[in-house]
Design a protein around this motif. Sequence first.
Motif, PDB file in Angstrom:
ATOM      1  N   GLU A  24       0.668  -1.218  -0.159  1.00 59.81           N
ATOM      2  CA  GLU A  24       0.047   0.037  -0.016  1.00 59.81           C
ATOM      3  C   GLU A  24       0.922   1.183   0.053  1.00 59.81           C
ATOM      4  O   GLU A  24       0.553   2.335  -0.777  1.00 59.81           O
ATOM      5  CB  GLU A  24      -0.762  -0.023   1.145  1.00 59.81           C
ATOM      6  CG  GLU A  24      -2.297  -0.945   1.185  1.00 59.81           C
ATOM      7  CD  GLU A  24      -2.926  -0.400   1.903  1.00 59.81           C
ATOM      8  OE1 GLU A  24      -2.873   0.224   3.133  1.00 59.81           O
ATOM      9  OE2 GLU A  24      -4.331  -1.035   2.137  1.00 59.81           O
ATOM     10  N   ARG A  25       1.727   1.369   0.796  1.00 63.75           N
ATOM     11  CA  ARG A  25       2.790   2.369   0.803  1.00 63.75           C
ATOM     12  C   ARG A  25       3.503   2.480  -0.277  1.00 63.75           C
ATOM     13  O   ARG A  25       3.915   3.848  -0.632  1.00 63.75           O
ATOM     14  CB  ARG A  25       3.993   2.228   2.250  1.00 63.75           C
ATOM     15  CG  ARG A  25       3.232   2.208   3.381  1.00 63.75           C
ATOM     16  CD  ARG A  25       1.863   3.223   3.731  1.00 63.75           C
ATOM     17  NE  ARG A  25       1.555   3.226   4.942  1.00 63.75           N
ATOM     18  CZ  ARG A  25       0.877   2.368   5.693  1.00 63.75           C
ATOM     19  NH1 ARG A  25       0.305   1.129   5.046  1.00 63.75           N
ATOM     20  NH2 ARG A  25       0.128   2.687   6.763  1.00 63.75           N
ATOM     21  N   MET A  70       0.645   9.896   4.260  1.00 62.80           N
ATOM     22  CA  MET A  70       0.397   9.374   2.972  1.00 62.80           C
ATOM     23  C   MET A  70      -1.172   8.543   3.259  1.00 62.80           C
ATOM     24  O   MET A  70      -1.765   8.407   2.491  1.00 62.80           O
ATOM     25  CB  MET A  70       1.483   8.620   2.389  1.00 62.80           C
ATOM     26  CG  MET A  70       2.599   9.103   1.685  1.00 62.80           C
ATOM     27  SD  MET A  70       3.575   8.144   0.789  1.00 62.80           S
ATOM     28  CE  MET A  70       4.043   6.784   1.906  1.00 62.80           C
ATOM     29  N   GLU A  71      -0.876   7.995   4.368  1.00 59.61           N
ATOM     30  CA  GLU A  71      -2.262   6.904   4.671  1.00 59.61           C
ATOM     31  C   GLU A  71      -3.341   8.165   4.863  1.00 59.61           C
ATOM     32  O   GLU A  71      -4.514   7.579   4.512  1.00 59.61           O
ATOM     33  CB  GLU A  71      -1.881   6.246   6.042  1.00 59.61           C
ATOM     34  CG  GLU A  71      -2.717   5.404   6.498  1.00 59.61           C
ATOM     35  CD  GLU A  71      -3.498   4.274   5.534  1.00 59.61           C
ATOM     36  OE1 GLU A  71      -4.414   3.791   5.549  1.00 59.61           O
ATOM     37  OE2 GLU A  71      -2.630   3.875   4.556  1.00 59.61           O
ATOM     38  N   LYS A 112      -4.827   9.063   1.708  1.00 66.46           N
ATOM     39  CA  LYS A 112      -5.609   8.029   0.886  1.00 66.46           C
ATOM     40  C   LYS A 112      -6.990   7.996   1.567  1.00 66.46           C
ATOM     41  O   LYS A 112      -7.808   7.680   0.992  1.00 66.46           O
ATOM     42  CB  LYS A 112      -4.983   6.572   1.037  1.00 66.46           C
ATOM     43  CG  LYS A 112      -5.538   5.591   0.436  1.00 66.46           C
ATOM     44  CD  LYS A 112      -4.717   4.318   0.717  1.00 66.46           C
ATOM     45  CE  LYS A 112      -5.800   3.100   0.661  1.00 66.46           C
ATOM     46  NZ  LYS A 112      -5.216   1.759   0.910  1.00 66.46           N
ATOM     47  N   GLN A 164       1.543   4.210  -2.878  1.00 60.65           N
ATOM     48  CA  GLN A 164       1.002   5.766  -2.590  1.00 60.65           C
ATOM     49  C   GLN A 164       2.591   6.524  -2.965  1.00 60.65           C
ATOM     50  O   GLN A 164       2.269   7.599  -3.339  1.00 60.65           O
ATOM     51  CB  GLN A 164       0.798   5.962  -0.893  1.00 60.65           C
ATOM     52  CG  GLN A 164      -0.302   5.180  -0.352  1.00 60.65           C
ATOM     53  CD  GLN A 164      -0.463   5.088   0.850  1.00 60.65           C
ATOM     54  OE1 GLN A 164       0.212   5.201   1.726  1.00 60.65           O
ATOM     55  NE2 GLN A 164      -1.332   4.043   1.382  1.00 60.65           N
TER      56      GLN A 164
END
Length: 246
Positions: A131-132, A237-238, A241, A135
């Motif tokens: 996921e990261r 970043m999370e 999102k 991103q």
Amino acid sequence: MNYSEEKVIKAFQIYAKLARTAVTDQEAVQLYRADDDIRSLLDLYAKEVDAVIVNTSEHLYLIPETKLSVFHVSNDWIKRHYLRSGATNGDIYLLYFATIILFGTFYNSYQSGRPTRDFLRVEEWMHQIQERIEQLQALDEEVLKQKESEFSYNWRQIVDKWVDMNDIKESVKRQTGNTISRYSFLDTVKRFLLDQDLVMDQGNEEIALTEKAKTIIQRYFMEVEYNKGIFTFIYEMEGEKTDASD
């Protein structure tokens, strides 16, 4: 400040054991917590070698605070002992990145007071890294360059290394000998963290944090002074999102 000879000797005995093994027994913990003089002396000895004393309920640990410390684990040492032949700084960056993601997954937000979970499955760890990485891939090239300069981290190398470890193509890449799978890489990272007493292998592909790791994370990883804002960047970043999906 004047210290008695007895306390100077006792503090140095504890420090000598820390210097040899980087960890002590519970008796040393009790002395460190109960005796101001011994605690002061140990902290002073550690400071002289650019290190700090970290104490948990059962152990004292000697942790290097800067790269100048003789106890600092160098990139070359990690390459020799854990990574495959021909490993580059990109592999080191990815190892650090995977470690940060693992630590962060145990906490629900930046600067959390305590872990919010007891264990992490390797499969979920891999998913969190993916996921990261996605991103990072979504960031504008100029933003990525700015972040590389700001954190002294080569984010593009991290992305490239991870993407190159495509488990779907693992059988093909095993034939070429050019890379390893993501799963085997995380197994290497886990082995490094086990050896450093930062995680526990609970079996069934489950990893838990040690008391040493929790103390270090709270004392250093959650402090911008030490983590250079990297945790903030990853959590931002999370957050972006999440906002985008609302």
